[in-house]
Design an enzyme around this catalytic site. Structure first.
Site, short mmCIF file in Angstrom:
data_model
loop_
_atom_site.label_atom_id
_atom_site.label_comp_id
_atom_site.label_asym_id
_atom_site.label_seq_id
_atom_site.Cartn_x
_atom_site.Cartn_y
_atom_site.Cartn_z
N ARG A 108 -6.77 -11.22 4.10
CA ARG A 108 -8.03 -11.89 4.54
C ARG A 108 -8.97 -12.22 3.20
O ARG A 108 -9.96 -11.34 3.20
CB ARG A 108 -8.32 -11.94 6.18
CG ARG A 108 -9.85 -13.53 5.76
CD ARG A 108 -10.20 -13.40 7.42
NE ARG A 108 -9.22 -14.06 8.53
CZ ARG A 108 -8.77 -14.78 9.30
NH1 ARG A 108 -10.13 -14.91 9.82
NH2 ARG A 108 -7.86 -15.24 9.64
N HIS A 135 -3.80 -20.60 5.08
CA HIS A 135 -3.34 -19.81 6.18
C HIS A 135 -2.19 -19.45 6.55
O HIS A 135 -2.34 -20.48 8.01
CB HIS A 135 -3.97 -20.07 6.96
CG HIS A 135 -4.66 -18.93 8.81
ND1 HIS A 135 -3.95 -17.82 8.59
CD2 HIS A 135 -5.94 -19.09 9.44
CE1 HIS A 135 -4.69 -16.90 9.29
NE2 HIS A 135 -5.52 -18.09 10.41
N GLN A 138 -1.18 -18.24 10.73
CA GLN A 138 -1.57 -19.49 11.67
C GLN A 138 -0.55 -20.51 11.41
O GLN A 138 -0.15 -20.68 12.83
CB GLN A 138 -2.12 -20.37 10.96
CG GLN A 138 -3.58 -21.74 12.37
CD GLN A 138 -3.83 -20.10 13.63
OE1 GLN A 138 -3.98 -19.10 13.46
NE2 GLN A 138 -3.36 -20.84 14.57
N ASP A 233 -10.11 -28.20 13.09
CA ASP A 233 -9.80 -26.96 13.05
C ASP A 233 -12.04 -27.56 12.80
O ASP A 233 -12.27 -28.72 12.86
CB ASP A 233 -9.84 -26.85 11.47
CG ASP A 233 -10.28 -25.24 11.26
OD1 ASP A 233 -10.98 -25.01 12.38
OD2 ASP A 233 -9.69 -24.83 9.93
N CYS A 274 -6.87 -24.11 15.46
CA CYS A 274 -6.52 -22.01 15.27
C CYS A 274 -7.05 -21.45 15.92
O CYS A 274 -7.23 -20.23 15.84
CB CYS A 274 -6.79 -22.36 13.58
SG CYS A 274 -7.97 -22.93 13.30
N ARG A 318 -0.32 -16.08 17.78
CA ARG A 318 -0.82 -15.02 16.29
C ARG A 318 -0.29 -14.07 16.40
O ARG A 318 1.29 -13.79 15.36
CB ARG A 318 -1.70 -15.06 16.27
CG ARG A 318 -2.73 -16.53 16.05
CD ARG A 318 -2.55 -16.95 14.90
NE ARG A 318 -2.58 -16.78 13.53
CZ ARG A 318 -3.03 -16.28 12.61
NH1 ARG A 318 -4.49 -16.30 13.53
NH2 ARG A 318 -3.53 -14.98 12.24
N1 NVA Z 1 -10.72 -23.76 8.23
C1 NVA Z 1 -11.23 -22.56 8.71
C2 NVA Z 1 -10.01 -21.40 9.80
C3 NVA Z 1 -10.26 -20.39 10.44
C4 NVA Z 1 -9.00 -19.68 11.34
C5 NVA Z 1 -11.73 -21.53 8.43
O1 NVA Z 1 -11.72 -20.66 7.19
O2 NVA Z 1 -12.87 -20.18 8.46
N1 CP Z 2 -7.49 -18.18 13.89
C1 CP Z 2 -7.63 -17.59 12.86
O1 CP Z 2 -6.87 -17.39 12.25
O2 CP Z 2 -8.08 -16.75 13.72
P1 CP Z 2 -9.79 -15.73 13.71
O3 CP Z 2 -10.59 -15.87 12.38
O4 CP Z 2 -9.85 -14.85 14.77
O5 CP Z 2 -9.09 -14.49 12.72
#
Ligand code: NVA
Ligand code: CP
Length: 331
Positions: A108, A135, A138, A233, A274, A318
């Site tokens: 990540r 992502h 997800q 989101d 998400c 998930r």
């Molecule tokens: N768009 C958000 C998704 C988190 C799961 C981010 O990248 O922070």
């Molecule tokens: N939805 C998601 O990816 O959650 P986290 O950022 O907690 O991993």
């Protein structure tokens, strides 16, 4: 033809055929039923995986850890503070080292190019746990959740993503819907609609042309009519916190309220997110921003906690879908 994903990386849904995505979803439903019936798994016994996180996480990290451990794999977690990656060691060298020790690598972080490089250099499957532009794990969980709650084939389901239409979730949804023949609208302010990467749209539309999916980006609320899923989101993704004032200005008219949801005219619609979500002021970030005059809630408490919200089923899924990805690519 039988699906075989062993040894394959999971970097974006665009790398998978609809049949392969169907296979992963079916496997996730099967593994969920297996866990619910109390059967302990050993499919990943003897395997070791490493999780690299350059951004924070609750769901993704825990999903990989529990999924791996449920099926007998060992797990190592590394964040950017506790590893050499990027500071003293290149991504390529890190990949070559980890590939000698582990059977698979989750990553990540920021750039998609990093997961691609890890996959190229490590020689083992690499799984994308979120980048700035995608992502994919997800979306698997989200589609699984849709299948549990909406009694229609996927090619009859309409998803509307409301808000920051140029973020990783919006792009991941474009790919997911395009691959699975679904109808998708990204609904947000014109300024953000204009910022959608034309390459992403081009790729999604090319896949949609093969499956019959329909992909739209619009600032017109007419797209909400007939939606089965309202998805949102946070307004400023990880790494974009300095843009909060601007985002609040643009996105406040797109806050998911009961009034907005009513425009689906579909009593059976579901609300999805998400997570993490700002739906009240009980987090330090939401409270601090409110003190500065910024209401960063992208959804109201009524919708988030309402009867049509499936956000915690989605969070649970998930783990089941990530387990399917691990099993399919490692076992
Ligand atoms: N768009 C958000 C998704 C988190 C799961 C981010 O990248 O922070
Ligand atoms: N939805 C998601 O990816 O959650 P986290 O950022 O907690 O991993």
């Amino acid at each position: 033809m039988a699906v075989n994903l062993k040894g394959k990386s999971f970097l974006t849904l665009m790398d998978f055929t609809p049949a392969e995505i169907r296979y992963l979803l079916d496997l996730a439903h099967e593994l969920k039923a297996k866990k619910k019936s109390g059967i302990k798994g050993r499919i990943l016994e003897g395997k070791n995986i490493v999780l690299l996180f350059e951004k924070t996480s609750t769901r993704t990290r825990c999903s990989f850890e529990v999924a791996a451990m449920d099926e007998g794999a060992g797990v190592t977690f590394l964040d950017s503070k506790s590893s050499q990656m990027g500071k003293k060691e290149t991504i390529a060298d890190t990949a070559r080292v980890l590939g000698r020790m582990f059977d698979g690598i989750e990553y990540r972080g920021y750039e998609q190019a990093v997961v691609e490089e890890l996959a190229r250099e490590s020689g083992v499957p690499v799984w994308n746990g979120l980048t700035d532009v995608d992502h994919p794990t997800q979306i698997l969980a989200d589609i699984m959740t849709i299948e549990e709650h909406i009694d229609k084939p996927l090619n009859k389901v309409k998803v509307v993503f409301v808000g920051d239409v140029r973020n990783n979730m919006a792009y991941a949804w474009m790919y997911g819907c395009a691959k699975m023949g679904m109808e998708f609208a990204a609904y947000g302010p014109k300024e953000l609609c204009d910022g959608v990467d034309p390459e992403v749209l081009k790729r999604a539309n090319a896949a949609a042309a093969e499956t019959g999916a329909k992909i739209t980006v619009t600032d017109d609320d007419a797209c909400l009519k007939g939606a089965d899923v309202i998805y949102t989101d946070i307004w400023a993704s990880m790494g974009e916190e300095d843009q909060i004032p601007e985002r609040v200005r643009m996105l406040t008219p797109f806050k998911v309220t009961e009034e907005l949801v009513a425009k689906t005219e579909n009593p059976d619609d579901i609300f999805m997110h998400c997570l993490p979500s700002f739906h009240n002021f009980d987090t330090t970030m939401a409270a601090e921003q409110m003190k500065l005059g910024y209401d960063i809630r992208e959804v109201t408490e009524e919708v988030f906690s309402g009867k049509n919200s499936v956000v915690f089923d989605e969070a649970e899924n998930r783990m089941h879908t990530i387990k399917a990805v691990l099993v399919a690519t490692l076992a």
